[in-house]
Every structure is written in C-alpha cells, then in structure tokens.
Design a protein around this motif. Structure first.
Motif, mmCIF file in Angstrom:
data_model
loop_
_atom_site.group_PDB
_atom_site.id
_atom_site.type_symbol
_atom_site.label_atom_id
_atom_site.label_comp_id
_atom_site.label_asym_id
_atom_site.label_seq_id
_atom_site.Cartn_x
_atom_site.Cartn_y
_atom_site.Cartn_z
ATOM 1 N N LYS A 127 0.439 0.145 -5.721
ATOM 2 C CA LYS A 127 -1.014 0.216 -5.639
ATOM 3 C C LYS A 127 -1.430 -0.803 -4.582
ATOM 4 C CE LYS A 127 -1.551 1.553 -10.417
ATOM 5 N NZ LYS A 127 -1.962 1.164 -11.752
ATOM 6 N N PRO A 128 -2.568 -0.589 -3.933
ATOM 7 C CA PRO A 128 -2.988 -1.568 -2.926
ATOM 8 C C PRO A 128 -3.070 -2.977 -3.532
ATOM 9 C CG PRO A 128 -4.329 0.402 -2.765
ATOM 10 C CD PRO A 128 -3.472 0.555 -3.997
ATOM 11 N N ASP A 141 6.424 3.585 -13.924
ATOM 12 C CA ASP A 141 5.790 2.278 -13.701
ATOM 13 C C ASP A 141 6.714 1.146 -14.132
ATOM 14 O OD1 ASP A 141 3.526 3.443 -12.690
ATOM 15 O OD2 ASP A 141 2.470 3.456 -14.604
ATOM 16 N N PHE A 188 4.569 -1.816 -9.708
ATOM 17 C CA PHE A 188 5.022 -0.793 -8.778
ATOM 18 C C PHE A 188 5.648 0.345 -9.571
ATOM 19 C CE2 PHE A 188 8.463 -3.742 -9.378
ATOM 20 C CZ PHE A 188 9.621 -2.986 -9.394
ATOM 21 N N VAL A 199 9.159 0.333 4.877
ATOM 22 C CA VAL A 199 8.806 1.582 4.197
ATOM 23 C C VAL A 199 9.868 1.876 3.146
ATOM 24 C CG1 VAL A 199 8.360 4.039 4.483
ATOM 25 C CG2 VAL A 199 7.676 2.443 6.274
ATOM 26 N N ASP A 256 0.852 -1.194 0.000
ATOM 27 C CA ASP A 256 0.000 0.000 0.000
ATOM 28 C C ASP A 256 0.883 1.237 0.000
ATOM 29 O OD1 ASP A 256 -2.311 1.528 0.025
ATOM 30 O OD2 ASP A 256 -2.417 1.539 2.212
ATOM 31 N N LYS A 257 0.770 2.025 -1.027
ATOM 32 C CA LYS A 257 1.537 3.260 -1.210
ATOM 33 C C LYS A 257 3.033 2.959 -1.135
ATOM 34 C CE LYS A 257 -2.240 6.095 0.351
ATOM 35 N NZ LYS A 257 -2.755 6.963 1.372
ATOM 36 N N THR A 258 3.723 3.395 -0.104
ATOM 37 C CA THR A 258 5.168 3.166 -0.016
ATOM 38 C C THR A 258 5.535 2.123 1.030
ATOM 39 O OG1 THR A 258 5.416 4.970 1.572
ATOM 40 C CG2 THR A 258 5.705 5.525 -0.757
ATOM 41 N N THR A 259 4.557 1.399 1.538
ATOM 42 C CA THR A 259 4.838 0.418 2.587
ATOM 43 C C THR A 259 4.481 -0.999 2.142
ATOM 44 O OG1 THR A 259 2.672 0.677 3.612
ATOM 45 C CG2 THR A 259 4.437 2.088 4.436
ATOM 46 N N SER A 305 6.707 2.972 -4.959
ATOM 47 C CA SER A 305 5.313 3.109 -4.545
ATOM 48 C C SER A 305 4.499 1.977 -5.181
ATOM 49 C CB SER A 305 4.748 4.472 -4.945
ATOM 50 O OG SER A 305 4.818 4.651 -6.343
#
Length: 134
Positions: A94-95, A119, A113, A87, A69-72, A92
């Motif tokens: 996408k969920p 991308d 990612f 992190v 999710d996002k950067t994690t 980055s």
C-alpha cells in the motif's frame, strides 16, 4: 511364420497417456513450488533492503527514505540525490513512506505488504531493536 517381439501401437499409446497424466499432476505442484520459492526470495530481499537502508543511514549520517507503492520501492538517498527503484513480482505494498534516521532506526514500527495476495506484517522492533525516533 515369424512372430515379431515388441510393443504394439496401442500399448505405447496407453503408456504415453499414463505418463502425460502423471506429468500433468506433478507439474502443477512443481510450478507452484517454484512460484512460492521466488516469492520467499523476494521477502528475504525486502528484509535485506530494510536492513541495508538502516545501515546506510547510520554509516552516512543522512536520512534514507523508502517509498512503497504497489509493486515498487523507491530508495531515496538525500546525501547523493540519487534514487534507486526496485520492482517486485510477487510482493505488493500500500502507498507508504518510511524514513530511516541517522541512527539507523526507522520512523515506523511495522510494514504491511502482501505476498501473492496474502497480507503480511513485518515488525521493525525485533529487526532494529529500538523504538522509532519521533
């Protein structure tokens, strides 16, 4: 009358101005190269994380779940109930949720990612050498 040997103030200022211009031109490229190297290090770290998740699932006989999710990335070990959160600074996601089964193979065939806004797609079939378990 004595004559002083040396540089005048104007000559020194011109040399400093030239040096500062060169540092400004080269410095921007160096900083960009450092950021690219850090981003590449994070991509390598992501590859290692995925391989370790597959190995952990295979060696323990328990599923390992990665939640992006996002950067994690949250790594969930079902056997211990412990979660590890990683992190990333330059990556980055996408969920997404990927489960590594007991045989070490993920339930997905790829992971999308972005690296510094660009991308990318990571294909699991070449990394894990088997078709995903259904």
């Amino acid at each position: 009358m004595r004559r002083f040997v040396g540089f005048s103030l104007i000559e020194l200022m011109i040399v400093l101005a030239i040096m500062m211009s060169l540092i400004g031109l080269v410095g921007g490229g160096v900083i960009g190269a450092i950021d690219r190297a850090r981003a590449q290090t994070e991509v390598i770290g992501l590859h290692q994380l995925l391989k370790k998740a597959g190995i952990k699932a295979f060696s323990t006989g328990q599923n390992v779940v990665l939640i992006f999710d996002k950067t994690t990335v949250r790594v969930s070990f079902r056997s211990t109930g412990l979660d590890k959160i990683i992190v990333f600074e330059h990556l980055s996601f996408k969920p997404n949720k990927i489960t590594f089964f007991k045989n070490g193979v993920p339930d997905a065939t790829s992971l999308a990612f972005a690296v510094r806004g660009r991308d990318r797609q990571l294909d699991f079939t070449s990394a894990f050498g088997a078709a995903p378990q259904k």
